[in-house]
Design a protein around this motif. Structure first.
Motif, PDB file in Angstrom:
ATOM      1  N   UNK A 166      -8.318   4.742  12.103  1.00 34.92           N
ATOM      2  CA  UNK A 166      -7.460   5.908  12.647  1.00 34.92           C
ATOM      3  C   UNK A 166      -6.820   5.265  13.354  1.00 34.92           C
ATOM      4  N   UNK A 167      -5.848   4.273  13.980  1.00 34.65           N
ATOM      5  CA  UNK A 167      -5.157   3.717  14.265  1.00 34.65           C
ATOM      6  C   UNK A 167      -4.556   2.653  13.777  1.00 34.65           C
ATOM      7  N   UNK A 168      -3.075   1.690  13.353  1.00 34.33           N
ATOM      8  CA  UNK A 168      -2.781   0.812  12.702  1.00 34.33           C
ATOM      9  C   UNK A 168      -1.891   0.411  13.833  1.00 34.33           C
ATOM     10  N   UNK A 169      -2.105  -0.645  14.687  1.00 32.11           N
ATOM     11  CA  UNK A 169      -0.892  -0.871  15.951  1.00 32.11           C
ATOM     12  C   UNK A 169      -0.557  -2.198  15.605  1.00 32.11           C
ATOM     13  N   UNK A 193       2.810  -6.085   7.582  1.00 33.42           N
ATOM     14  CA  UNK A 193       3.004  -4.871   7.069  1.00 33.42           C
ATOM     15  C   UNK A 193       2.120  -3.912   6.292  1.00 33.42           C
ATOM     16  N   UNK A 194       1.267  -4.782   5.782  1.00 30.12           N
ATOM     17  CA  UNK A 194      -0.697  -4.434   4.918  1.00 30.12           C
ATOM     18  C   UNK A 194      -1.163  -3.738   6.300  1.00 30.12           C
ATOM     19  N   UNK A 195      -1.451  -4.631   7.689  1.00 29.66           N
ATOM     20  CA  UNK A 195      -2.028  -3.535   8.352  1.00 29.66           C
ATOM     21  C   UNK A 195      -1.621  -1.733   8.151  1.00 29.66           C
ATOM     22  N   UNK A 196      -0.271  -1.976   8.572  1.00 30.26           N
ATOM     23  CA  UNK A 196       0.083  -0.212   8.566  1.00 30.26           C
ATOM     24  C   UNK A 196      -0.200   0.545   7.890  1.00 30.26           C
ATOM     25  N   UNK A 197       0.126   0.131   6.210  1.00 28.90           N
ATOM     26  CA  UNK A 197      -0.958   0.274   5.072  1.00 28.90           C
ATOM     27  C   UNK A 197      -2.024   1.088   5.247  1.00 28.90           C
ATOM     28  N   UNK A 222      12.055   2.916   8.375  1.00 24.54           N
ATOM     29  CA  UNK A 222      12.039   3.378   9.759  1.00 24.54           C
ATOM     30  C   UNK A 222      10.236   4.369   8.719  1.00 24.54           C
ATOM     31  N   UNK A 223      10.250   4.419   7.517  1.00 23.97           N
ATOM     32  CA  UNK A 223       9.587   5.248   7.013  1.00 23.97           C
ATOM     33  C   UNK A 223       8.326   5.282   7.238  1.00 23.97           C
ATOM     34  N   UNK A 224       8.081   3.616   7.723  1.00 26.02           N
ATOM     35  CA  UNK A 224       6.555   3.052   6.901  1.00 26.02           C
ATOM     36  C   UNK A 224       5.780   3.776   8.643  1.00 26.02           C
ATOM     37  N   UNK A 225       6.079   3.663   9.851  1.00 27.47           N
ATOM     38  CA  UNK A 225       4.851   4.107  10.886  1.00 27.47           C
ATOM     39  C   UNK A 225       5.863   5.430  11.032  1.00 27.47           C
TER      40      UNK A 225
END
Length: 254
Positions: A166-169, A193-197, A222-225
């Motif tokens: 649910x939440x990647x921080x 980077x992988x964690x955000x995905x 900036x568009x990846x979070x």
């Protein structure tokens, strides 16, 4: 600035050894002393390196302090950020956290939540949240870093890639208005980077001292979070870049 391949090697040598002589750099790169000096000049002008007599070194602001000391730096601001993010996390949520002082403080803020599922590469976060309140913790394996007690490498990345949370921080080392969120070590940037995905809701937690700084490795655009949380509003150019990419930012109030 965008580093050339030789400039990247120079920065890696400075990061690895703390300082490097120009003659040693020329020998390792297989180029002349004058070529190395030309490569170094823009790095010095942009503040990435400091030039001494016959050598270069990283400026003080380009080195990260040991993890335990960083936990104490800007601690009040980091607790505000952690408290702000924790308020949006509910019992039973799934969360992915990378290693970092702000995410470690966030783990402590989450100690009152129940039945969380946590995926992390940080032994500190795992110890904080495991075996309490019915939580379930999945710890990524890989090469262990002694400073922060976290695992990195392909094994760690492949492990977290299996999860959807649910939440990647994540926490970061710098935010450049042109390049976006950045970090100092390649392996930390790759893991973040992988964690955000892996997150439905993708959050960057960073205190204001990271704004306007550049590090060695780009983490994401900036568009990846979805959300950046800090203790102060981002400077104009960074705030505009975040909003133009469709993301948002929030200030953690005291």
């Amino acid at each position: 600035m965008q580093f050339t391949p030789r400039q990247t090697e120079i920065m890696l040598a400075a990061r690895r050894d703390g300082a490097a002589s120009i003659s040693a750099l020329a020998a390792s790169l297989g180029v002349s002393l004058e070529t190395v000096r030309r490569d170094i000049r823009p790095l010095v002008d942009d503040g990435h390196l400091v030039k001494m007599h016959g050598a270069i070194q990283l400026p003080d602001h380009g080195r990260e302090a040991p993890f335990d000391r960083r936990m104490r730096e800007n601690a009040v601001e980091k607790r505000r950020i952690a408290h702000h993010i924790a308020a949006s996390i509910r019992d039973g949520d799934s969360i992915m956290l990378d290693t970092g002082t702000t995410t470690s403080i966030l783990a402590r803020e989450l100690s009152a939540r129940r039945e969380l599922t946590i995926v992390t590469n940080s032994s500190d976060i795992a110890r904080t949240l495991a075996t309490v309140n019915g939580n379930k913790v999945f710890m990524a394996g890989g090469e262990l870093h002694g400073d922060n007690g976290a695992a990195f490498g392909r094994t760690a990345i492949d492990f977290i890639a299996r999860f959807r949370v649910r939440h990647a921080i994540i926490s970061i080392g710098a935010v450049d208005a042109a390049l976006g969120p950045m970090d100092y070590l390649l392996e930390e940037a790759e893991f973040a980077r992988m964690a955000l995905q892996c997150g439905e809701r993708r959050i960057i937690a960073t205190d204001h001292t990271k704004f306007g700084r550049a590090a060695l490795v780009k983490v994401c655009g900036f568009g990846d979070f979805d959300l950046l949380v800090s203790d102060r509003a981002p400077p104009g150019e960074i705030a505009e870049a975040i909003e133009a990419a469709g993301a948002t930012w929030e200030v953690a109030e005291s």
